[in-house]
Scaffold this motif. Structure first.
Motif, PDB file in Angstrom:
ATOM      1  N   THR A   1       0.835  -1.216   0.000  1.00 47.36           N
ATOM      2  CA  THR A   1       0.000   0.000   0.000  1.00 47.36           C
ATOM      3  C   THR A   1       0.860   1.252   0.000  1.00 47.36           C
ATOM      4  O   THR A   1       0.607   2.194  -0.772  1.00 47.36           O
ATOM      5  N   GLU A   2       1.882   1.286   0.874  1.00 49.85           N
ATOM      6  CA  GLU A   2       2.754   2.464   0.926  1.00 49.85           C
ATOM      7  C   GLU A   2       3.498   2.668  -0.389  1.00 49.85           C
ATOM      8  O   GLU A   2       3.622   3.794  -0.877  1.00 49.85           O
ATOM      9  N   ILE A   3       3.974   1.568  -0.967  1.00 49.87           N
ATOM     10  CA  ILE A   3       4.729   1.665  -2.226  1.00 49.87           C
ATOM     11  C   ILE A   3       3.827   2.154  -3.351  1.00 49.87           C
ATOM     12  O   ILE A   3       4.207   3.032  -4.134  1.00 49.87           O
ATOM     13  N   VAL A   4       2.607   1.592  -3.413  1.00 49.71           N
ATOM     14  CA  VAL A   4       1.654   2.007  -4.449  1.00 49.71           C
ATOM     15  C   VAL A   4       1.249   3.470  -4.258  1.00 49.71           C
ATOM     16  O   VAL A   4       1.183   4.251  -5.227  1.00 49.71           O
ATOM     17  N   LEU A   5       1.004   3.883  -3.012  1.00 52.46           N
ATOM     18  CA  LEU A   5       0.640   5.271  -2.723  1.00 52.46           C
ATOM     19  C   LEU A   5       1.734   6.221  -3.191  1.00 52.46           C
ATOM     20  O   LEU A   5       1.459   7.245  -3.825  1.00 52.46           O
ATOM     21  N   PHE A   6       2.976   5.878  -2.895  1.00 51.75           N
ATOM     22  CA  PHE A   6       4.110   6.698  -3.307  1.00 51.75           C
ATOM     23  C   PHE A   6       4.184   6.787  -4.837  1.00 51.75           C
ATOM     24  O   PHE A   6       4.341   7.885  -5.403  1.00 51.75           O
ATOM     25  N   CYS A   7       4.064   5.650  -5.508  1.00 51.60           N
ATOM     26  CA  CYS A   7       4.152   5.632  -6.972  1.00 51.60           C
ATOM     27  C   CYS A   7       3.030   6.443  -7.611  1.00 51.60           C
ATOM     28  O   CYS A   7       3.265   7.208  -8.559  1.00 51.60           O
ATOM     29  N   VAL A   8       1.810   6.291  -7.109  1.00 55.05           N
ATOM     30  CA  VAL A   8       0.664   7.028  -7.652  1.00 55.05           C
ATOM     31  C   VAL A   8       0.862   8.530  -7.466  1.00 55.05           C
ATOM     32  O   VAL A   8       0.614   9.328  -8.384  1.00 55.05           O
ATOM     33  N   LEU A   9       1.313   8.939  -6.288  1.00 49.15           N
ATOM     34  CA  LEU A   9       1.541  10.355  -6.003  1.00 49.15           C
ATOM     35  C   LEU A   9       2.555  10.945  -6.970  1.00 49.15           C
ATOM     36  O   LEU A   9       2.346  12.030  -7.528  1.00 49.15           O
ATOM     37  N   VAL A  10       3.643  10.222  -7.210  1.00 49.80           N
ATOM     38  CA  VAL A  10       4.696  10.707  -8.108  1.00 49.80           C
ATOM     39  C   VAL A  10       4.204  10.775  -9.551  1.00 49.80           C
ATOM     40  O   VAL A  10       4.398  11.775 -10.250  1.00 49.80           O
TER      41      VAL A  10
END
Length: 319
Positions: free
Chosen positions: A8-17
């Motif tokens: 979840t954290e990795i996906v959230l970071f990728c989506v934000l970027v």
């Protein structure tokens, strides 16, 4: 301390970027110079995004983790300041118009995201293997660039390059791949005839400029990634702090470029800063002295302040 981070954290970071980069590209589709106001606005946007992500880290994992993230972010920001001036020198070397610089830096950032991931994954081993040799070569390149900028400034005119046939990057690269000897708008590749008259794809000087910008990021990664790994061994925090700092680098560059257009003595400060960066890198490689990031940042800010203040003094008063 290493904290396990979920998908979840990795996906959230990728989506934000990805979303932020899409908005950035959409906002700068036109081939025109980035204004100081626009650069300041986007600088604030990137800083705000980093702080929002820091808030999420703190909320999810506690105060210690957010402190490590912010320390890595601020450290990378301070170390990236040197890169701003090197990028400015690279654009000057290739005579790239202001209108096309955002496109080069945008794709430069995309490449940097991948290259930094490789560096973080490799850790300090990559630095130990190639770092000293790469930094020595790049230090010489930075000193040479500062000298060329000084010569150009003293001559009183800056020629726009139309034919790149004799440019150092074109002469070297055409040994390996076909290279067009002229810019073609904002295109990185163009179909042009070869010596036999057959149309083939050729790299343009703008693409070669992009490659050199990417190489400059690699050189500075030899310094910055180990510095952040020394702060925290958590790969997620190392990479995310690196990425958020890199994302804001482009807007900071355009703030500096805008200042250089309007402040008549700022170019002299830029040349002095490039000379300082090159000498600092060489001294570090030779083992003479290692200048800390804080001292380096203070020197850069001091030289910038001198250029700004000198530019604000009326010419009659200066005489």
């Amino acid at each position: 301390m290493i904290v396990e981070h979920s998908v979840t954290e990795i996906v959230l970071f990728c989506v934000l970027v990805v979303v932020a980069l899409w908005f950035d590209l959409h906002a700068h589709k036109a081939d025109k110079p980035v204004s100081a106001r626009n650069a300041a606005l986007w600088t604030c946007v990137w800083i705000a995004l980093a702080l929002v992500f820091a808030g999420y880290i703190g909320y999810s994992f506690g105060a210690e983790q957010v402190q490590l993230f912010l320390t890595g972010y601020l450290l990378e920001k301070s170390l990236s300041v040197d890169n701003l001036f090197v990028i400015m020198a690279i654009f000057g070397s290739f005579s790239i118009k202001d209108a096309f610089q955002h496109r080069v830096l945008y794709y430069g950032v995309l490449g940097a995201l991948v290259l930094r991931l490789i560096f973080v994954a490799a850790g300090s081993s990559l630095v130990a293997m190639f770092g000293p040799y790469a930094l020595a070569g790049f230090g010489i390149f930075v000193l040479w660039t500062a000298w060329k900028m000084w010569q150009s400034m003293r001559s009183g005119h800056k020629d726009e390059i139309v034919d790149y046939s004799e440019h150092w990057a074109v002469r070297y690269t055409r040994r390996f791949i076909p290279v067009h000897n002229q810019l073609h708008g904002h295109d990185f590749f163009v179909k042009a005839p070869d010596s036999a008259g057959k149309l083939i794809w050729k790299a343009t000087p703008l693409f070669l400029c992009l490659v050199v910008v990417e190489l400059s990021d690699v050189m500075f990664a030899f310094d910055s990634v180990p510095a952040i790994i020394a702060v925290t061994h958590d790969p997620f925090l190392v990479y995310t702090s690196n990425v958020f700092a890199i994302l804001g680098l482009r807007s900071m560059y355009f703030l500096l470029a805008a200042g250089k257009r309007y402040l008549r003595h700022l170019e002299k400060s830029v040349i002095a800063i490039l000379a300082y960066i090159g000498i600092k890198m060489m001294l570090d490689v030779l083992g003479v002295i290692h200048i800390s990031p804080l001292i380096s940042l203070a020197v850069v800010m001091g030289l910038l302040a001198v250029g700004v203040i000198a530019s604000l003094v009326p010419e009659k008063a200066a005489k």
